[in-house]
Design a protein around this motif. Sequence first.
Motif, PDB file in Angstrom:
ATOM      1  N   ARG A 153     -25.576   1.833  13.694  1.00 43.17           N
ATOM      2  CA  ARG A 153     -26.206   3.487  13.803  1.00 43.17           C
ATOM      3  C   ARG A 153     -25.026   4.274  14.003  1.00 43.17           C
ATOM      4  O   ARG A 153     -24.771   5.342  13.613  1.00 43.17           O
ATOM      5  CB  ARG A 153     -27.271   3.357  14.617  1.00 43.17           C
ATOM      6  CG  ARG A 153     -27.832   4.819  14.741  1.00 43.17           C
ATOM      7  CD  ARG A 153     -28.972   4.798  16.063  1.00 43.17           C
ATOM      8  NE  ARG A 153     -29.519   6.089  16.028  1.00 43.17           N
ATOM      9  CZ  ARG A 153     -30.611   6.423  16.899  1.00 43.17           C
ATOM     10  NH1 ARG A 153     -30.900   5.258  17.785  1.00 43.17           N
ATOM     11  NH2 ARG A 153     -31.361   7.319  17.013  1.00 43.17           N
ATOM     12  N   VAL A 339     -24.361   5.695   5.635  1.00 40.71           N
ATOM     13  CA  VAL A 339     -25.654   5.187   4.917  1.00 40.71           C
ATOM     14  C   VAL A 339     -25.559   3.606   5.503  1.00 40.71           C
ATOM     15  O   VAL A 339     -26.679   3.073   6.020  1.00 40.71           O
ATOM     16  CB  VAL A 339     -25.896   5.244   3.581  1.00 40.71           C
ATOM     17  CG1 VAL A 339     -27.165   4.751   3.122  1.00 40.71           C
ATOM     18  CG2 VAL A 339     -25.908   6.941   3.112  1.00 40.71           C
ATOM     19  N   ALA A 340     -24.664   2.901   5.207  1.00 42.22           N
ATOM     20  CA  ALA A 340     -24.506   1.495   5.401  1.00 42.22           C
ATOM     21  C   ALA A 340     -24.607   1.178   6.960  1.00 42.22           C
ATOM     22  O   ALA A 340     -25.519   0.351   7.394  1.00 42.22           O
ATOM     23  CB  ALA A 340     -23.214   0.867   4.924  1.00 42.22           C
ATOM     24  N   ARG A 342     -26.712   2.902   9.028  1.00 41.06           N
ATOM     25  CA  ARG A 342     -27.986   3.009   9.382  1.00 41.06           C
ATOM     26  C   ARG A 342     -28.886   1.964   8.976  1.00 41.06           C
ATOM     27  O   ARG A 342     -29.881   1.401   9.432  1.00 41.06           O
ATOM     28  CB  ARG A 342     -28.489   4.433   8.929  1.00 41.06           C
ATOM     29  CG  ARG A 342     -28.061   5.442   9.560  1.00 41.06           C
ATOM     30  CD  ARG A 342     -28.796   6.772   9.338  1.00 41.06           C
ATOM     31  NE  ARG A 342     -28.269   7.918  10.372  1.00 41.06           N
ATOM     32  CZ  ARG A 342     -28.823   8.337  11.480  1.00 41.06           C
ATOM     33  NH1 ARG A 342     -29.990   7.419  11.781  1.00 41.06           N
ATOM     34  NH2 ARG A 342     -28.692   9.172  12.195  1.00 41.06           N
ATOM     35  N   LEU A 343     -28.396   1.519   7.634  1.00 43.06           N
ATOM     36  CA  LEU A 343     -29.220   0.427   7.003  1.00 43.06           C
ATOM     37  C   LEU A 343     -28.903  -0.997   7.609  1.00 43.06           C
ATOM     38  O   LEU A 343     -29.992  -1.886   8.014  1.00 43.06           O
ATOM     39  CB  LEU A 343     -28.810   0.043   5.476  1.00 43.06           C
ATOM     40  CG  LEU A 343     -29.180   1.389   4.571  1.00 43.06           C
ATOM     41  CD1 LEU A 343     -28.889   1.074   3.252  1.00 43.06           C
ATOM     42  CD2 LEU A 343     -30.738   1.354   4.473  1.00 43.06           C
ATOM     43  N   ARG A 346     -30.951  -0.851  10.588  1.00 41.49           N
ATOM     44  CA  ARG A 346     -32.531  -1.025  10.437  1.00 41.49           C
ATOM     45  C   ARG A 346     -32.848  -2.438  10.126  1.00 41.49           C
ATOM     46  O   ARG A 346     -34.004  -3.162  10.568  1.00 41.49           O
ATOM     47  CB  ARG A 346     -32.824  -0.233   9.622  1.00 41.49           C
ATOM     48  CG  ARG A 346     -34.497   0.083   8.964  1.00 41.49           C
ATOM     49  CD  ARG A 346     -34.600   0.922   8.120  1.00 41.49           C
ATOM     50  NE  ARG A 346     -36.026   1.088   7.633  1.00 41.49           N
ATOM     51  CZ  ARG A 346     -36.633   1.910   6.750  1.00 41.49           C
ATOM     52  NH1 ARG A 346     -35.968   2.855   6.150  1.00 41.49           N
ATOM     53  NH2 ARG A 346     -38.117   2.063   6.622  1.00 41.49           N
ATOM     54  N   TYR A 347     -32.160  -3.192   9.368  1.00 42.56           N
ATOM     55  CA  TYR A 347     -32.479  -4.336   8.792  1.00 42.56           C
ATOM     56  C   TYR A 347     -31.580  -5.568   9.310  1.00 42.56           C
ATOM     57  O   TYR A 347     -31.884  -6.790   8.981  1.00 42.56           O
ATOM     58  CB  TYR A 347     -32.358  -4.441   7.047  1.00 42.56           C
ATOM     59  CG  TYR A 347     -33.148  -3.356   6.496  1.00 42.56           C
ATOM     60  CD1 TYR A 347     -34.642  -3.605   6.364  1.00 42.56           C
ATOM     61  CD2 TYR A 347     -32.703  -2.306   5.868  1.00 42.56           C
ATOM     62  CE1 TYR A 347     -35.335  -2.671   5.669  1.00 42.56           C
ATOM     63  CE2 TYR A 347     -33.439  -1.204   5.389  1.00 42.56           C
ATOM     64  CZ  TYR A 347     -35.048  -1.462   5.179  1.00 42.56           C
ATOM     65  OH  TYR A 347     -35.438  -0.607   4.653  1.00 42.56           O
ATOM     66  N   TYR A 353     -23.007  -5.838   2.314  1.00 45.32           N
ATOM     67  CA  TYR A 353     -22.222  -4.297   2.333  1.00 45.32           C
ATOM     68  C   TYR A 353     -20.844  -4.670   2.002  1.00 45.32           C
ATOM     69  O   TYR A 353     -19.850  -4.083   1.529  1.00 45.32           O
ATOM     70  CB  TYR A 353     -22.491  -3.634   3.427  1.00 45.32           C
ATOM     71  CG  TYR A 353     -23.992  -3.230   3.692  1.00 45.32           C
ATOM     72  CD1 TYR A 353     -24.312  -2.330   2.575  1.00 45.32           C
ATOM     73  CD2 TYR A 353     -24.660  -3.804   4.685  1.00 45.32           C
ATOM     74  CE1 TYR A 353     -25.789  -1.632   2.775  1.00 45.32           C
ATOM     75  CE2 TYR A 353     -26.068  -3.361   4.588  1.00 45.32           C
ATOM     76  CZ  TYR A 353     -26.717  -2.385   3.845  1.00 45.32           C
ATOM     77  OH  TYR A 353     -27.818  -2.356   3.681  1.00 45.32           O
TER      78      TYR A 353
END
Length: 537
Positions: A153, A339-340, A342-343, A346-347, A353
């Motif tokens: 993040r 974006v990467a 945050r993803l 999250r996961y 990536y």
Amino acid sequence: MTSSQPAPRHHRHQAGDPDRPMTHREILEALSGLLLGLFVAVLSSTIVSNALPTILNDLHGGESAYTWVITAALLSLTASTPIWGKLSDLVSKKLLVQLALVIYIVSSTLAGLAQNTGELIGCRVLQGLGAGGVVALGQICLAAMVPPRERGRYSGYFGAVFALATIGGPLIGGVIVDTHWLGWRWCFYVGIPFSLIAIVVLQRTLHLPVVKRAAKIDYRGALLVAAAVSLLMVWVTLAGKDYPWLSWQTVLMVGGGLLLAVLFVLTERRAAEPLMPLSLFRFRTVSLAAVASTFVGIGMYGATTFLSQYFQLAKEKMPTMAGILTLPMILGLAIASAVAGRLITRYGKWKRYLVAGTLLLTVGFFLLGTARSDTGYGALSIGMVCTGVGLGLTSQNLVLAVQNTVPAKELGTASSTVTFFRTMGGAMGVSALGALLGTKVTHYLTQNLAAAHVPPAGASALGGGDLPDLHALPAPVVPLVTDAFGHGVATVFLTATPFAALALLAVLFIREVPLRTAPAAGPAPQPAAADRVGESA
């Protein structure tokens, strides 16, 4: 809250209450100074890209000076990064960041006062020393505050700032040199006020535990690795131009560089506090990330350096417009990184990536390798977007993978090791590819002049080894020069394509392990045995 999204637990660093976890807002406040410092540090490596044709025309420098103004900073950044990382494991991280910013301020002031290319290159060495501290310590401080599971993040912010400075730097430099009441010297002055602000902000907001133990820095190792890289860079810069590739000079320089590298390894094995502990490379993730970072570094610094020359000398664009035309790469890198990050938070998955990023970097380089001076901007944009997104998905996440692997006590050293290999790849890559560009441009231009039956008087207007001023050339010569530079830069990107493919191959073999939820300053479990080199997955 489900187990897939654990509750945030950030390390406790606030000076007033050491037992209270840091909130998201407090982390952002602490990161603000780091991000500002990171911006100006990375900017110092890229802001000169579009400005260099103007700078070197003023200081009467040629293609070799063009390469060295960039690689001198990258070289000192490379050599100093492991030292900053080792110091961060021993003394106050905040003090080190502030010291690095002071070095940056002094060296930038001196660079702006340079009267010839020799002075400028010397000042760039000092700039790289300060920038190396800021770049390395930024990620280390982040790791000391935030556990790997939630670090994506915040790494996204680092990636976005890195993108803005790395690829936005040429645009800023172009605007500065095109603004007559500023001039190229402000490319070095512009970061000074931001550095001063960063020092003040860090003093007020960054509170990290200070490790109180005697610092034992491996200066011999630092000297050996700097000498090895420097000697090899001098070789690739001069070979093929000042002497043949197969010559006694090549044997002497390459042999000397390899000998110094061997001595560095032997020194690290015996040092009490090694600059780069060889034990780190027993972890497969560290070894493969180092390899991948080396090749990614070629793309990160090579793309900005040679695209700037392409748009100015093959497309006849002013420095400001040359920077604007790289926006597809800037936006691709910034968006992909954010974006990467945050993803991943999250996961909890990160390897996908790295694979996608190195694949896109390979494709982007290949597409840019097909460009010529008359290639349409649409086709160029596709190549730049692929390159930018690829860099955004890889550079910060390789650091994250390593930080998630090593024990907490080696966090700073391991993080700086990845940065070391990335900047070494950039320095060596820009130097080698710059030498290749000079050779290819000369070759293609000679062919063009002969085919066009241009008289010697027209060719002499090129000014020998200096970078050409297209506006001062005879009209019949200009398209011959732009074609030579377009073809030459494309050859450079095509040559870099296999290295991006090797980065892809390296990350394919990295083993993905779950991101830790404990902060780095706390106890860190040893990685799984399968992550050690030589053991099965």
